[in-house]
Write an enzyme that holds these catalytic residues in place. Structure first.
Site, short mmCIF file in Angstrom:
data_model
loop_
_atom_site.label_atom_id
_atom_site.label_comp_id
_atom_site.label_asym_id
_atom_site.label_seq_id
_atom_site.Cartn_x
_atom_site.Cartn_y
_atom_site.Cartn_z
N CYS A 161 30.16 32.15 91.38
CA CYS A 161 30.41 33.27 90.47
C CYS A 161 31.77 33.93 90.70
CB CYS A 161 29.29 34.30 90.59
SG CYS A 161 27.67 33.59 90.22
N HIS A 292 30.79 43.70 91.16
CA HIS A 292 30.15 42.43 90.81
C HIS A 292 28.78 42.74 90.23
CE1 HIS A 292 29.58 38.17 90.75
NE2 HIS A 292 28.55 38.21 91.57
N HIS A 326 25.12 38.25 83.44
CA HIS A 326 25.98 37.64 84.46
C HIS A 326 26.51 36.32 83.92
CE1 HIS A 326 27.84 36.44 88.01
NE2 HIS A 326 26.84 36.45 88.87
#
Length: 396
Positions: A161, A292, A326
């Site tokens: 990620c 994040h 996400h």
């Protein structure tokens, strides 16, 4: 660090096509998350880009046709990006424009579909499946080079990620080494069965829209996005205005666990501290931290510990994943473009879907939007396997 500027940028996500639509959704607090309806998978909510199924790639060989490259192609058509790249090619030459992009799954959906259609007699996938142009991790930069007409070096970054955040670091190295004069930096990640079922099998998918930093948060919503910027040396083209400046970065790899973050947040702390040091900034000179903030219990707690260790309660922070989900390897570039939009618009988005902020948090998490000048933004990306990257952008 020698100054680098972002002279053009583009983005598509579940909340819109182009930067203006992203900012409008953030400002009006309109989420793009919908109940998952992807190939019969009914697991939580997703951030699906509108129109991607109908999008036809008209540039380059048909072997590049896949969902991931379709997202990238859609992004190329937004915010005048393809024209900005052509101007850079005219100035520098096609062989001096590099491509460094991140992705975690590339066009794996095409491989999933091909596997379902394997010939029962031969065991071979259908002839319409082109692995090198779709599933291969190198497909995305090759497609972009073909699409935009660049002839410089190409690189795929697959750092979970943190992929499209880490792409900025490699791009900077290439510019410092004089391998190129400008770099197309960014990434794309698209919905597929593997990520939807994979995160569900790990118990990491929220049953409703993800709610980062909420006391009752229970997982992520998987999204998709694609975006790119043009990164150049500051002053190389004086007549071209910059969107923002890359002021500093910090990277670390703590390797604590395959999928769980270090509970002591050591790698995240190092990444943020190194970014500040490289930018020659004190913590209170950052105006906003884009977390994040995935919405899982352990990730958000770890990041709060890291941010409060470095910044205390001095700097407002929030996660924007309640809008987009996400987007995995594309989250870094998505949140980079959002950071540019916030600097241009002068507001900070508070976390979406929060009913009660986690009372254990020590950082300054916002749950409502605030209008205020935004000059410097830190954007965090922390991926599986302990890969961490913090970027600092400032208004040009």
């Amino acid at each position: 660090m020698n100054p680098l500027v972002l002279t053009a940028g583009t983005i598509v996500s579940a909340i819109g096509h182009g930067l203006a639509e992203q900012c409008h959704a953030l400002k009006t607090r309109q989420s793009g998350l919908i109940p998952c309806d992807f190939f019969g998978i009914a697991s939580g909510y997703i951030g699906r880009v509108s129109g991607v199924e109908r999008h036809v790639i008209t540039h380059g060989p048909s072997t590049f046709a896949c969902r991931n490259n379709a997202l990238a192609d859609m992004a190329c058509q937004q915010d005048g990006f393809e024209h900005a790249v052509q101007d850079a090619i005219t100035f520098y030459g096609a062989d001096r424009i590099a491509v460094v992009v991140g992705t975690s799954t590339s066009g794996i959906l095409s491989a999933e579909n091909a596997y379902l259609d394997v010939d029962a007699q031969t065991g071979f996938p259908p002839q319409t499946f082109h692995q090198s142009g779709t599933q291969d991790l190198f497909s995305l930069p090759r497609f972009l080079a073909e699409r935009l007409g660049t002839k410089g070096p190409l690189l795929t970054v697959s750092n979970a990620c943190a992929s499209s955040s880490r792409a900025f670091v490699d791009a900077r190295h290439w510019l410092e080494a004089d391998l190129c004069d400008a770099v197309i930096v960014g990434g794309a990640d698209s919905l597929c069965r593997m990520t939807l079922r994979g995160f569900a099998s790990l118990g990491l998918v929220s049953d409703g829209p993800t709610r980062p930093c909420d006391a009752a948060r229970n997982g992520i919503s998987v999204g998709e996005a694609a975006g790119f910027v043009l990164l150049e040396r500051e002053g190389a083209r004086p007549q071209v205005p910059a969107l923002a400046r890359l002021a500093g970065y910090g990277v670390s790899s703590d390797g604590h666990h395959m999928s769980s973050p270090d509970p002591e947040a050591r790698g995240a702390i190092i990444a943020m501290q190194d970014a500040l040091k490289q930018a020659n900034l004190e913590p209170d000179q950052i105006d906003y931290i884009n977390l994040h903030g995935t919405g899982t219990v352990v990730n958000d707690s770890m990041e709060d510990q890291a941010v409060s260790t470095v910044f205390g309660k001095k700097v407002p922070c929030s996660s924007t994943k309640g809008w987009t989900g996400h987007t995995l390897g594309a989250s870094g570039i998505l949140e980079t473009m959002m950071s540019i939009g916030l600097m241009q618009s002068g507001f900070i988005p508070g976390c979406l879907n929060v009913t009660q902020l986690d009372p254990s948090f020590q950082s300054s998490v916002l749950t409502d939007n605030e209008n205020r000048p935004v000059r410097r933004v830190m954007s965090n990306a922390f991926g599986f396997g302990g890969t961490n990257c913090s970027l600092i952008f400032e208004a040009a």
